[in-house]
Scaffold this active site. Structure first.
Site, PDB file in Angstrom:
ATOM      1  N   ASP A  58       0.848  -1.191   0.000  1.00 39.93           N
ATOM      2  CA  ASP A  58       0.000   0.000   0.000  1.00 39.93           C
ATOM      3  C   ASP A  58       0.885   1.244   0.000  1.00 39.93           C
ATOM      4  O   ASP A  58       1.798   1.359   0.819  1.00 39.93           O
ATOM      5  CB  ASP A  58      -0.867  -0.045   1.276  1.00 39.93           C
ATOM      6  CG  ASP A  58      -1.848   1.102   1.356  1.00 39.93           C
ATOM      7  OD1 ASP A  58      -1.729   2.071   0.576  1.00 39.93           O
ATOM      8  OD2 ASP A  58      -2.734   1.027   2.225  1.00 39.93           O
ATOM      9  N   SER A 124      -6.789  14.736 -12.800  1.00 37.27           N
ATOM     10  CA  SER A 124      -7.807  14.432 -13.808  1.00 37.27           C
ATOM     11  C   SER A 124      -8.536  15.695 -14.253  1.00 37.27           C
ATOM     12  O   SER A 124      -8.754  16.613 -13.452  1.00 37.27           O
ATOM     13  CB  SER A 124      -8.815  13.451 -13.203  1.00 37.27           C
ATOM     14  OG  SER A 124      -9.942  13.351 -14.032  1.00 37.27           O
ATOM     15  N   TYR A 148     -14.661  11.196  -6.105  1.00 41.75           N
ATOM     16  CA  TYR A 148     -13.421  10.901  -6.839  1.00 41.75           C
ATOM     17  C   TYR A 148     -12.732  12.204  -7.223  1.00 41.75           C
ATOM     18  O   TYR A 148     -11.542  12.403  -6.949  1.00 41.75           O
ATOM     19  CB  TYR A 148     -13.734  10.063  -8.090  1.00 41.75           C
ATOM     20  CG  TYR A 148     -12.573   9.977  -9.046  1.00 41.75           C
ATOM     21  CD1 TYR A 148     -11.430   9.267  -8.711  1.00 41.75           C
ATOM     22  CD2 TYR A 148     -12.613  10.638 -10.281  1.00 41.75           C
ATOM     23  CE1 TYR A 148     -10.354   9.203  -9.589  1.00 41.75           C
ATOM     24  CE2 TYR A 148     -11.547  10.577 -11.153  1.00 41.75           C
ATOM     25  CZ  TYR A 148     -10.415   9.861 -10.805  1.00 41.75           C
ATOM     26  OH  TYR A 148      -9.349   9.813 -11.673  1.00 41.75           O
ATOM     27  N   LYS A 152      -9.050  14.086  -5.931  1.00 45.99           N
ATOM     28  CA  LYS A 152      -7.957  14.613  -6.770  1.00 45.99           C
ATOM     29  C   LYS A 152      -7.673  16.071  -6.418  1.00 45.99           C
ATOM     30  O   LYS A 152      -6.516  16.492  -6.337  1.00 45.99           O
ATOM     31  CB  LYS A 152      -8.327  14.501  -8.253  1.00 45.99           C
ATOM     32  CG  LYS A 152      -8.421  13.079  -8.773  1.00 45.99           C
ATOM     33  CD  LYS A 152      -7.055  12.435  -8.861  1.00 45.99           C
ATOM     34  CE  LYS A 152      -7.111  11.010  -9.370  1.00 45.99           C
ATOM     35  NZ  LYS A 152      -5.866  10.274  -9.139  1.00 45.99           N
ATOM     36  N   PHE A 177      -7.037  13.918 -19.677  1.00 48.16           N
ATOM     37  CA  PHE A 177      -8.372  13.925 -20.269  1.00 48.16           C
ATOM     38  C   PHE A 177      -8.823  12.460 -20.392  1.00 48.16           C
ATOM     39  O   PHE A 177      -8.914  11.794 -19.387  1.00 48.16           O
ATOM     40  CB  PHE A 177      -8.404  14.804 -21.527  1.00 48.16           C
ATOM     41  CG  PHE A 177      -8.573  16.251 -21.130  1.00 48.16           C
ATOM     42  CD1 PHE A 177      -7.567  16.921 -20.426  1.00 48.16           C
ATOM     43  CD2 PHE A 177      -9.764  16.916 -21.333  1.00 48.16           C
ATOM     44  CE1 PHE A 177      -7.743  18.219 -19.958  1.00 48.16           C
ATOM     45  CE2 PHE A 177      -9.955  18.227 -20.867  1.00 48.16           C
ATOM     46  CZ  PHE A 177      -8.951  18.875 -20.185  1.00 48.16           C
ATOM     47  N   ASN A 198     -16.242   3.191 -18.430  1.00 50.20           N
ATOM     48  CA  ASN A 198     -15.808   4.109 -19.489  1.00 50.20           C
ATOM     49  C   ASN A 198     -16.207   3.615 -20.869  1.00 50.20           C
ATOM     50  O   ASN A 198     -16.437   2.428 -21.088  1.00 50.20           O
ATOM     51  CB  ASN A 198     -14.289   4.302 -19.426  1.00 50.20           C
ATOM     52  CG  ASN A 198     -13.876   4.975 -18.132  1.00 50.20           C
ATOM     53  OD1 ASN A 198     -13.231   4.361 -17.294  1.00 50.20           O
ATOM     54  ND2 ASN A 198     -14.269   6.209 -17.950  1.00 50.20           N
TER      55      ASN A 198
HETATM   56  P1  NAD Z   1      -5.868   1.425 -12.572  1.00 50.91           P
HETATM   57  O1  NAD Z   1      -6.880   1.062 -11.551  1.00 50.91           O
HETATM   58  O2  NAD Z   1      -5.703   0.565 -13.751  1.00 50.91           O
HETATM   59  O3  NAD Z   1      -4.444   1.586 -11.873  1.00 50.91           O
HETATM   60  C1  NAD Z   1      -4.288   2.030 -10.540  1.00 50.91           C
HETATM   61  C2  NAD Z   1      -3.325   1.077  -9.855  1.00 50.91           C
HETATM   62  O4  NAD Z   1      -3.120   1.512  -8.519  1.00 50.91           O
HETATM   63  C3  NAD Z   1      -3.845  -0.363  -9.783  1.00 50.91           C
HETATM   64  O5  NAD Z   1      -2.837  -1.247 -10.245  1.00 50.91           O
HETATM   65  C4  NAD Z   1      -4.154  -0.595  -8.308  1.00 50.91           C
HETATM   66  O6  NAD Z   1      -3.926  -1.928  -7.937  1.00 50.91           O
HETATM   67  C5  NAD Z   1      -3.177   0.373  -7.645  1.00 50.91           C
HETATM   68  N1  NAD Z   1      -3.585   0.876  -6.335  1.00 50.91           N
HETATM   69  C6  NAD Z   1      -4.775   1.409  -5.963  1.00 50.91           C
HETATM   70  N2  NAD Z   1      -4.709   1.819  -4.682  1.00 50.91           N
HETATM   71  C7  NAD Z   1      -3.460   1.530  -4.230  1.00 50.91           C
HETATM   72  C8  NAD Z   1      -2.781   1.736  -2.994  1.00 50.91           C
HETATM   73  N3  NAD Z   1      -3.377   2.299  -1.950  1.00 50.91           N
HETATM   74  N4  NAD Z   1      -1.498   1.333  -2.906  1.00 50.91           N
HETATM   75  C9  NAD Z   1      -0.867   0.765  -3.951  1.00 50.91           C
HETATM   76  N5  NAD Z   1      -1.453   0.555  -5.141  1.00 50.91           N
HETATM   77  C10 NAD Z   1      -2.739   0.939  -5.284  1.00 50.91           C
HETATM   78  O7  NAD Z   1      -6.188   2.939 -13.017  1.00 50.91           O
HETATM   79  P2  NAD Z   1      -5.543   3.796 -14.186  1.00 50.91           P
HETATM   80  O8  NAD Z   1      -6.576   4.040 -15.214  1.00 50.91           O
HETATM   81  O9  NAD Z   1      -4.236   3.247 -14.581  1.00 50.91           O
HETATM   82  O10 NAD Z   1      -5.361   5.171 -13.409  1.00 50.91           O
HETATM   83  C11 NAD Z   1      -4.135   5.521 -12.786  1.00 50.91           C
HETATM   84  C12 NAD Z   1      -4.300   6.868 -12.123  1.00 50.91           C
HETATM   85  O11 NAD Z   1      -4.707   7.828 -13.111  1.00 50.91           O
HETATM   86  C13 NAD Z   1      -5.373   6.893 -11.037  1.00 50.91           C
HETATM   87  O12 NAD Z   1      -4.914   7.685  -9.978  1.00 50.91           O
HETATM   88  C14 NAD Z   1      -6.551   7.550 -11.718  1.00 50.91           C
HETATM   89  O13 NAD Z   1      -7.363   8.236 -10.812  1.00 50.91           O
HETATM   90  C15 NAD Z   1      -5.847   8.522 -12.666  1.00 50.91           C
HETATM   91  N6  NAD Z   1      -6.692   8.871 -13.829  1.00 50.91           N
HETATM   92  C16 NAD Z   1      -7.159   7.889 -14.657  1.00 50.91           C
HETATM   93  C17 NAD Z   1      -7.970   8.220 -15.736  1.00 50.91           C
HETATM   94  C18 NAD Z   1      -8.526   7.147 -16.646  1.00 50.91           C
HETATM   95  O14 NAD Z   1      -9.446   7.442 -17.410  1.00 50.91           O
HETATM   96  N7  NAD Z   1      -8.011   5.937 -16.630  1.00 50.91           N
HETATM   97  C19 NAD Z   1      -8.307   9.557 -15.973  1.00 50.91           C
HETATM   98  C20 NAD Z   1      -7.797  10.553 -15.107  1.00 50.91           C
HETATM   99  C21 NAD Z   1      -6.970  10.191 -14.035  1.00 50.91           C
HETATM  100  N1  UDP Z   2     -20.488   6.878 -22.648  1.00 52.49           N
HETATM  101  C1  UDP Z   2     -21.530   6.203 -23.242  1.00 52.49           C
HETATM  102  N2  UDP Z   2     -21.742   4.896 -22.899  1.00 52.49           N
HETATM  103  C2  UDP Z   2     -20.954   4.230 -22.010  1.00 52.49           C
HETATM  104  C3  UDP Z   2     -19.883   4.928 -21.413  1.00 52.49           C
HETATM  105  C4  UDP Z   2     -19.677   6.253 -21.738  1.00 52.49           C
HETATM  106  O1  UDP Z   2     -22.260   6.772 -24.066  1.00 52.49           O
HETATM  107  O2  UDP Z   2     -21.205   3.056 -21.726  1.00 52.49           O
HETATM  108  C5  UDP Z   2     -20.221   8.283 -23.024  1.00 52.49           C
HETATM  109  C6  UDP Z   2     -20.306   9.268 -21.880  1.00 52.49           C
HETATM  110  O3  UDP Z   2     -21.630   9.721 -21.714  1.00 52.49           O
HETATM  111  C7  UDP Z   2     -19.342  10.377 -22.362  1.00 52.49           C
HETATM  112  C8  UDP Z   2     -18.291   9.597 -23.157  1.00 52.49           C
HETATM  113  O4  UDP Z   2     -18.906   8.348 -23.512  1.00 52.49           O
HETATM  114  O5  UDP Z   2     -20.010  11.243 -23.262  1.00 52.49           O
HETATM  115  C9  UDP Z   2     -17.006   9.319 -22.369  1.00 52.49           C
HETATM  116  O6  UDP Z   2     -17.376   8.701 -21.137  1.00 52.49           O
HETATM  117  P1  UDP Z   2     -16.277   8.058 -20.161  1.00 52.49           P
HETATM  118  O7  UDP Z   2     -17.008   7.503 -18.992  1.00 52.49           O
HETATM  119  O8  UDP Z   2     -15.393   7.151 -20.935  1.00 52.49           O
HETATM  120  O9  UDP Z   2     -15.374   9.305 -19.734  1.00 52.49           O
HETATM  121  P2  UDP Z   2     -15.745  10.629 -18.901  1.00 52.49           P
HETATM  122  O10 UDP Z   2     -17.206  10.713 -18.729  1.00 52.49           O
HETATM  123  O11 UDP Z   2     -15.015  10.453 -17.630  1.00 52.49           O
HETATM  124  O12 UDP Z   2     -15.222  11.766 -19.722  1.00 52.49           O
END
Ligand code: NAD
Ligand code: UDP
Length: 340
Positions: A58, A124, A148, A152, A177, A198
């Site tokens: 962790d 984010s 969430y 952040k 993004f 997503n």
């Molecule tokens: P993910 O869940 O695939 O990866 C996160 C990783 O962190 C996982 O491997 C999980 O096991 C690990 N983890 C969670 N809590 C932990 C802890 N307390 N200690 C150690 N490990 C821990 O998610 P991702 O999509 O790769 O996202 C990575 C980061 O980017 C996250 O902080 C997320 O909020 C941020 N983010 C993601 C997106 C997206 O769309 N994927 C968008 C904006 C920001």
């Molecule tokens: N979206 C959708 N169907 C789904 C998931 C997402 O139509 O099952 C749409 C959602 O309304 C948005 C776009 O796809 O307009 C991107 O959504 P996502 O959840 O991937 O990202 P975020 O909302 O965080 O930008």
């Protein structure tokens, strides 16, 4: 550099690991595997040609993190570990504050105790809320509407305070993004547990026959085709943005925030069509009600990252779709997924 990469087994973290290692940096991953699988470490090695050091644990465990920092003489941290499901955060806000905010607090205490001078944090675009103007730049007002997003924002605020108290510290908050796609090898990618929240992973699972139909959330937005518009960025471009942020911190201190996007928006229907073309599979969909909390349109102003980080997204939508499909196809033919 010697980089502690938290969350390095996750979707984005595994791509960041590959990019850093390929650029010659030493990578030490701390991940509790709460949303990923140990197999990913081997897959990173298959791509990068060497094994990253891996600790299961962790990120909020101060003793563990201090030990890792000392043992590997860590000089930079890239912090991605955290929970990321918006819907779950609304149901279980404390779970998000505990893991994301308290986890980061532990990491920061360990970094301060060991005098680590650099941190890149995965923030984010969700912190901007409903865009008041487009493209969204870094000075856009911040209005979060779920736990969430607030986690952040709290972390960004904590980092500003710490940076003000310790001027030698360098901090970059990267505001992602919409990351999509996968590494070109198809070995690492996004494989969410349970029902995807997503768009892209849902589209991929519908195309592969795992799910029947995609619900398109809203067809009456004030956008050209009525569906939501987002700034989708290839995960490899995003990963390279982290490398650029590390380079930036080698000669800059203080607190900084940069958007990571392409600066261009695509609608849900455009994404479906592009994916169908690249995968050769149809994606049955139906237009349903809007999803609560969704905004009509969001895309990034990317000038600050271009100027400050000397970084720009270069990969096209076609590559985002084809790489996501390649990863899915390998999963379907290769048995177990990295997130099993
Ligand atoms: P993910 O869940 O695939 O990866 C996160 C990783 O962190 C996982 O491997 C999980 O096991 C690990 N983890 C969670 N809590 C932990 C802890 N307390 N200690 C150690 N490990 C821990 O998610 P991702 O999509 O790769 O996202 C990575 C980061 O980017 C996250 O902080 C997320 O909020 C941020 N983010 C993601 C997106 C997206 O769309 N994927 C968008 C904006 C920001
Ligand atoms: N979206 C959708 N169907 C789904 C998931 C997402 O139509 O099952 C749409 C959602 O309304 C948005 C776009 O796809 O307009 C991107 O959504 P996502 O959840 O991937 O990202 P975020 O909302 O965080 O930008």
């Amino acid at each position: 550099m010697k980089v502690l990469l938290t969350g390095g087994c996750g979707y984005i973290g595994s791509h960041v690991a590959v990019v850093l290692m390929s650029a010659g940096h030493e990578v030490v991953i701390v991940d509790d595997l709460s949303n990923s699988h140990r197999d990913v470490v081997g897959r990173i090695a298959d791509i990068a040609g060497q094994l990253p050091v891996f600790y299961q644990g962790d990120v909020g465990d101060v003793a563990l993190v201090r030990d890792v920092i000392r043992r590997h003489q860590i000089d930079s941290v890239i912090h991605l570990a955290g929970f990321k499901s918006v819907g779950e955060s609304v149901q279980l806000p404390l779970k998000y504050y505990q893991n994301n905010v308290c986890g980061t607090l532990g990491l920061l205490q360990a970094m301060e105790a060991e005098s680590v001078p650099r941190l890149v944090f995965s923030s984010s675009a969700t912190i901007y809320g409903d865009p008041q103007y487009l493209p969204v730049d870094e000075a856009h007002p911040q209005r979060v509407i779920n736990a969430y997003g607030r986690s952040k924002l709290h972390i960004e605020g904590m980092l500003q305070d710490i940076s003000a108290s310790r001027p030698s510290l360098g901090v970059v908050c990267l505001r992602y993004f919409n990351p999509v796609g996968a590494h070109g090898s198809g070995l690492i990618g996004e494989y969410p547990r349970g029902t995807p929240n997503n768009l892209m992973p849902y589209v991929v699972q519908v195309a592969s026959g795992e799910r029947e139909v995609l619900n398109v959330f809203g067809g009456d937005y004030p956008t050209p085709d009525g569906t939501g518009v987002r700034d989708y960025i290839h995960v490899m471009d995003l990963a390279e943005g982290h490398l650029a942020a590390l380079n930036f911190l080698s000669s800059n201190s203080g607190w900084h925030a940069f958007n990571l996007g392409t600066g261009r928006g695509f609608s849900v229907l455009e994404m479906i069509r592009a994916f169908e073309k690249e995968s050769g599979h149809t994606v049955p969909y139906r237009i349903t009600a809007r999803r609560e909390g969704d905004v009509a349109c969001s895309y990034a102003d990317v000038q600050a990252a271009a100027r400050g980080l000397n970084w720009k997204a270069t990969r096209a939508l076609e590559d985002m779709c084809s790489s996501a499909w390649r990863f899915q196809s390998r999963l379907s033919t290769g048995g177990r997924s990295p997130a099993d």
